[in-house]
Design an enzyme around this catalytic site. Structure first.
Site, PDB file in Angstrom:
ATOM      1  N   HIS A 106     -51.902  33.174 -39.148  1.00 48.82           N
ATOM      2  CA  HIS A 106     -52.883  32.764 -40.169  1.00 48.82           C
ATOM      3  C   HIS A 106     -52.270  32.733 -41.572  1.00 48.82           C
ATOM      4  O   HIS A 106     -52.332  31.685 -42.242  1.00 48.82           O
ATOM      5  CB  HIS A 106     -54.124  33.663 -40.104  1.00 48.82           C
ATOM      6  CG  HIS A 106     -55.066  33.476 -41.247  1.00 48.82           C
ATOM      7  ND1 HIS A 106     -55.752  32.302 -41.472  1.00 48.82           N
ATOM      8  CD2 HIS A 106     -55.417  34.326 -42.248  1.00 48.82           C
ATOM      9  CE1 HIS A 106     -56.497  32.431 -42.563  1.00 48.82           C
ATOM     10  NE2 HIS A 106     -56.310  33.654 -43.050  1.00 48.82           N
ATOM     11  N   GLU A 153     -56.253  43.684 -47.858  1.00 46.07           N
ATOM     12  CA  GLU A 153     -57.566  43.815 -47.226  1.00 46.07           C
ATOM     13  C   GLU A 153     -57.488  44.410 -45.816  1.00 46.07           C
ATOM     14  O   GLU A 153     -58.338  45.194 -45.423  1.00 46.07           O
ATOM     15  CB  GLU A 153     -58.222  42.434 -47.159  1.00 46.07           C
ATOM     16  CG  GLU A 153     -59.643  42.431 -46.643  1.00 46.07           C
ATOM     17  CD  GLU A 153     -60.274  41.047 -46.734  1.00 46.07           C
ATOM     18  OE1 GLU A 153     -61.189  40.803 -45.950  1.00 46.07           O
ATOM     19  OE2 GLU A 153     -59.864  40.230 -47.570  1.00 46.07           O
ATOM     20  N   ASP A 154     -56.442  44.064 -45.073  1.00 42.73           N
ATOM     21  CA  ASP A 154     -56.398  44.394 -43.649  1.00 42.73           C
ATOM     22  C   ASP A 154     -55.375  45.445 -43.240  1.00 42.73           C
ATOM     23  O   ASP A 154     -55.339  45.833 -42.073  1.00 42.73           O
ATOM     24  CB  ASP A 154     -56.104  43.120 -42.831  1.00 42.73           C
ATOM     25  CG  ASP A 154     -57.199  42.083 -42.967  1.00 42.73           C
ATOM     26  OD1 ASP A 154     -58.325  42.440 -43.357  1.00 42.73           O
ATOM     27  OD2 ASP A 154     -56.927  40.899 -42.698  1.00 42.73           O
TER      28      ASP A 154
END
Length: 160
Positions: free
Chosen positions: A31, A59-60
């Site tokens: 991605h 964020e992840d």
């Protein structure tokens, strides 16, 4: 070594062993690579391309991006959705910089390729509403010449 290469290396390490929610056979790093490739078709600014590779790291994952220039960090933080924020709030946050809007458009384009087939109507409705807001901000930043702008509009119209 180019900054974008450094960002790709960090993003690859950060997302190692993770997979896309939409397809548990696709490594997650695919991605950010696709997002960075789309960004690179619009601009050759290596800092924006680096931020595109890094856009989901904060964020992840638990990886830090503080080794990167402040502007890259700012753009990454601008596209980072805080827990509890709505998708629309996240779009508004990204709209503070033209560079983060470029990344957000590329990110949304890649995500929409998966989401429109989502059978969860309420999720699809939320995504479409925030995407319309994203397109409004893109227009304000004069990003209508970015090829994904029209593609996103087509996808939203197809999804409705």
């Amino acid at each position: 070594m180019k900054l974008s290469t450094q960002a790709l290396i960090l993003a690859t390490k950060a997302h190692d062993g993770t997979y896309r929610k939409s397809n548990d056979k696709v490594p997650y790093i695919i991605h950010p690579i696709r997002v960075a490739e789309v960004v690179a078709q619009y601009t050759n600014n290596d800092n924006i391309i680096a931020a595109a590779y890094l856009h989901d790291v904060v964020e992840d994952t638990d990886f830090a991006i503080d080794a990167f220039p402040k502007e890259v960090q700012d753009w990454v933080w601008a596209v980072t959705k805080n827990k509890g924020d709505s998708k629309s709030k996240a779009v508004e946050k990204a709209a503070q910089y033209k560079e983060s809007m470029i990344i957000k458009l590329a990110d949304r384009y890649d995500n929409l390729m998966d989401r429109c087939s989502d059978n969860d109507y309420s999720m699809r409705k939320t995504v479409i509403e925030s995407t319309k807001l994203l397109l409004t901000f893109a227009k304000k930043w004069d990003l209508t010449d970015f090829f994904v702008y029209d593609k996103i509009k087509e996808i939203v119209n197809w999804c409705i």
